[in-house]
Design an enzyme around this catalytic site. Structure first.
Site, PDB file in Angstrom:
ATOM      1  N   LYS A  14       1.148  20.376 -12.126  1.00 11.26           N
ATOM      2  CA  LYS A  14       0.848  19.416 -13.098  1.00 11.26           C
ATOM      3  C   LYS A  14       0.583  19.904 -14.498  1.00 11.26           C
ATOM      4  CE  LYS A  14      -1.213  15.143 -12.465  1.00 11.26           C
ATOM      5  NZ  LYS A  14      -0.608  14.068 -11.294  1.00 11.26           N
ATOM      6  N   GLY A  35     -10.978   0.170 -11.628  1.00 12.01           N
ATOM      7  CA  GLY A  35      -9.592   0.527 -12.373  1.00 12.01           C
ATOM      8  C   GLY A  35      -8.536  -0.258 -12.220  1.00 12.01           C
ATOM      9  N   VAL A  36      -8.193  -1.130 -13.085  1.00  5.46           N
ATOM     10  CA  VAL A  36      -7.034  -1.902 -13.033  1.00  5.46           C
ATOM     11  C   VAL A  36      -5.798  -1.811 -13.779  1.00  5.46           C
ATOM     12  CG1 VAL A  36      -8.131  -3.859 -11.454  1.00  5.46           C
ATOM     13  CG2 VAL A  36      -8.523  -3.874 -13.802  1.00  5.46           C
ATOM     14  N   GLY A  37      -5.811  -0.422 -14.298  1.00  5.25           N
ATOM     15  CA  GLY A  37      -4.852  -0.329 -15.177  1.00  5.25           C
ATOM     16  C   GLY A  37      -3.403  -0.172 -14.643  1.00  5.25           C
ATOM     17  N   LYS A  38      -2.695   1.198 -14.643  1.00  3.09           N
ATOM     18  CA  LYS A  38      -1.123   1.117 -14.160  1.00  3.09           C
ATOM     19  C   LYS A  38      -1.300   0.751 -12.886  1.00  3.09           C
ATOM     20  CE  LYS A  38       0.625   5.021 -17.103  1.00  3.09           C
ATOM     21  NZ  LYS A  38       0.946   6.277 -16.945  1.00  3.09           N
ATOM     22  N   VAL A  39      -1.929   1.410 -12.077  1.00  4.66           N
ATOM     23  CA  VAL A  39      -1.879   0.927 -10.451  1.00  4.66           C
ATOM     24  C   VAL A  39      -2.668  -0.094 -10.032  1.00  4.66           C
ATOM     25  CG1 VAL A  39      -1.819   1.895  -8.272  1.00  4.66           C
ATOM     26  CG2 VAL A  39      -1.212   3.507 -10.017  1.00  4.66           C
ATOM     27  N   GLY A  40      -3.871  -0.529 -10.446  1.00  2.00           N
ATOM     28  CA  GLY A  40      -4.913  -1.104  -9.845  1.00  2.00           C
ATOM     29  C   GLY A  40      -4.254  -2.613 -10.081  1.00  2.00           C
ATOM     30  N   HIS A  41      -3.797  -3.096 -11.216  1.00  2.00           N
ATOM     31  CA  HIS A  41      -3.442  -4.320 -11.129  1.00  2.00           C
ATOM     32  C   HIS A  41      -2.241  -4.819 -10.419  1.00  2.00           C
ATOM     33  CE1 HIS A  41      -0.087  -3.261 -13.981  1.00  2.00           C
ATOM     34  NE2 HIS A  41       0.479  -4.387 -13.913  1.00  2.00           N
TER      35      HIS A  41
END
Length: 373
Positions: free
Chosen positions: A88, A188-194
């Site tokens: 990482k 969290g509804v950003g990149k993945v959540g939405h």
């Protein structure tokens, strides 16, 4: 030597959370780049993991995060059945303020200097367009745009994999893999959540969301007016009648306080390093809460970027990500058989695969009955 530095070195060389093969501190004063690249293991192959761009409070905090995330990637890649170890990178700073083409190119040159020991991709604060820039100077870059030979946004399959983990959790706990009629809370509804919201609604679930960014919430509610909104994460975990809680933002969501007030019967989300400290998984088990290990269910994205290295095929990747359902069920079965929490069972399976790779006895299937993806 300062106490903080000694703490980082202790983690790296002497603690159970250490054992990393290599840590590289990178600096390019002309562009303002300060970065950390951590390689935890190459037992299964070149280390693979994303680049996080985040305004850490201190450089020591950034190093600690890189170490934790790299170790997590070793376990994630092992459980995903990939021929990759874990690594990482973190870039220190606010991407909204300091991210430039010059900085990304400088970062790419540092990754390239490792000669393929570390393969990078997107993470929090970095996007497909950023990987396109990095790839101009570094061939060991995935998560690029289709126009530049890549697979595009890996969040799509990350969300799909988490959804499969939820289905497996429902099968294990309630005897049916459908989420129809279940209430799912997503933090969290950003990149993945939405994307996860859409899968759940299509399966008939009730969805409640929260996010620190009002625009992220608005994007979801504009597209799906039936979705409910909680004021914040604390309110979400206390929501009455919640069946599944999905942490999809930064790590540490499951801590001593949140676990005690959590109303959900299942935790299954996309965030990395959800357990704030060792022992939280036992607290969840003691409360009768089923935990689907984060690095198992959120592996859809890394499956996609790994496939990109050999010529990306979306249908092939989606089929592999669908097997997260079987792997999650196998972990629950191993946990029951060994009398341990699911997180510990997943660790045992991953550690066995890495140990077999080091001794040259690696088989085609994952240990413990889990299917190789």
């Amino acid at each position: 030597m300062t106490d903080v530095t000694d703490g980082v070195l202790h983690t790296l060389f002497r603690s159970d959370q250490g054992g990393h093969e290599q840590v590289v501190l990178c600096q390019d004063r002309a562009s303002g780049l300060k970065a950390v690249i951590a390689i935890h293991s190459t037992a299964l192959g070149p280390a693979l993991g994303g680049t996080r761009f985040y305004p850490y409070a201190t450089e020591e905090e950034a190093v600690a995060d890189a170490l934790n995330l790299a170790r997590g990637m070793s376990y994630k890649n092992a459980m995903a059945g990939l021929d990759h170890g874990g690594g990482k990178a973190v870039i220190i700073g606010d991407p909204e303020r300091i991210k430039t083409e010059e900085l990304l190119l400088a970062y790419g040159r540092f990754v390239a200097s490792l000669g393929g020991r570390y393969v990078t991709a997107c993470d929090v604060g970095t996007y497909v367009a950023d990987m396109d820039v990095v790839a101009r100077v570094c061939p060991w870059t995935t998560g690029r745009s289709p126009e530049n030979g890549g697979a595009g946004d890996s969040s799509v399959l990350t969300a799909y994999g988490v959804f499969q983990g939820m289905r497996a959790s429902a099968q294990h706990l309630w005897g049916d893999p459908t989420l129809r009629g279940r209430k799912v809370g997503i933090a969290g509804v950003g990149k993945v959540g939405h994307y996860l919201v859409r899968h759940l609604l299509e399966d008939g679930a009730q969805v409640v969301i929260t996010d620190v960014r009002s625009d992220a919430v608005r994007r979801v509610t504009d597209a799906h007016p039936e979705v409910a909104v909680a004021a914040d994460t604390d309110a979400l975990v206390r929501t009455e009648g919640l069946d599944i809680y999905a942490p999809c933002a930064l790590g540490g969501a499951l801590n001593d306080d949140s676990v005690q007030v959590l109303t959900a019967k299942v935790v299954c989300g996309a965030a990395n390093n959800q357990l704030a400290h060792p022992g939280v998984e036992k607290d969840l088990a003691d409360r009768g809460i089923l935990y689907a290990p984060d690095y198992v269910v959120n592996a859809g994205g890394v499956i996609q970027v790994a496939d990109e290295l050999n010529g990306f095929d979306f249908d092939r990747c989606k089929a592999k990500a669908a097997k997260i359902f079987d792997t999650t069920l196998a972990i629950f079965a191993r946990a029951k058989e060994d009398g341990i929490p699911p997180a510990a069972a997943a660790d045992r399976i991953a550690e066995q695969r890495m140990a077999e790779a080091r001794t040259g006895s690696l088989s085609g299937a994952l240990p413990g009955g889990a299917a190789r993806l």
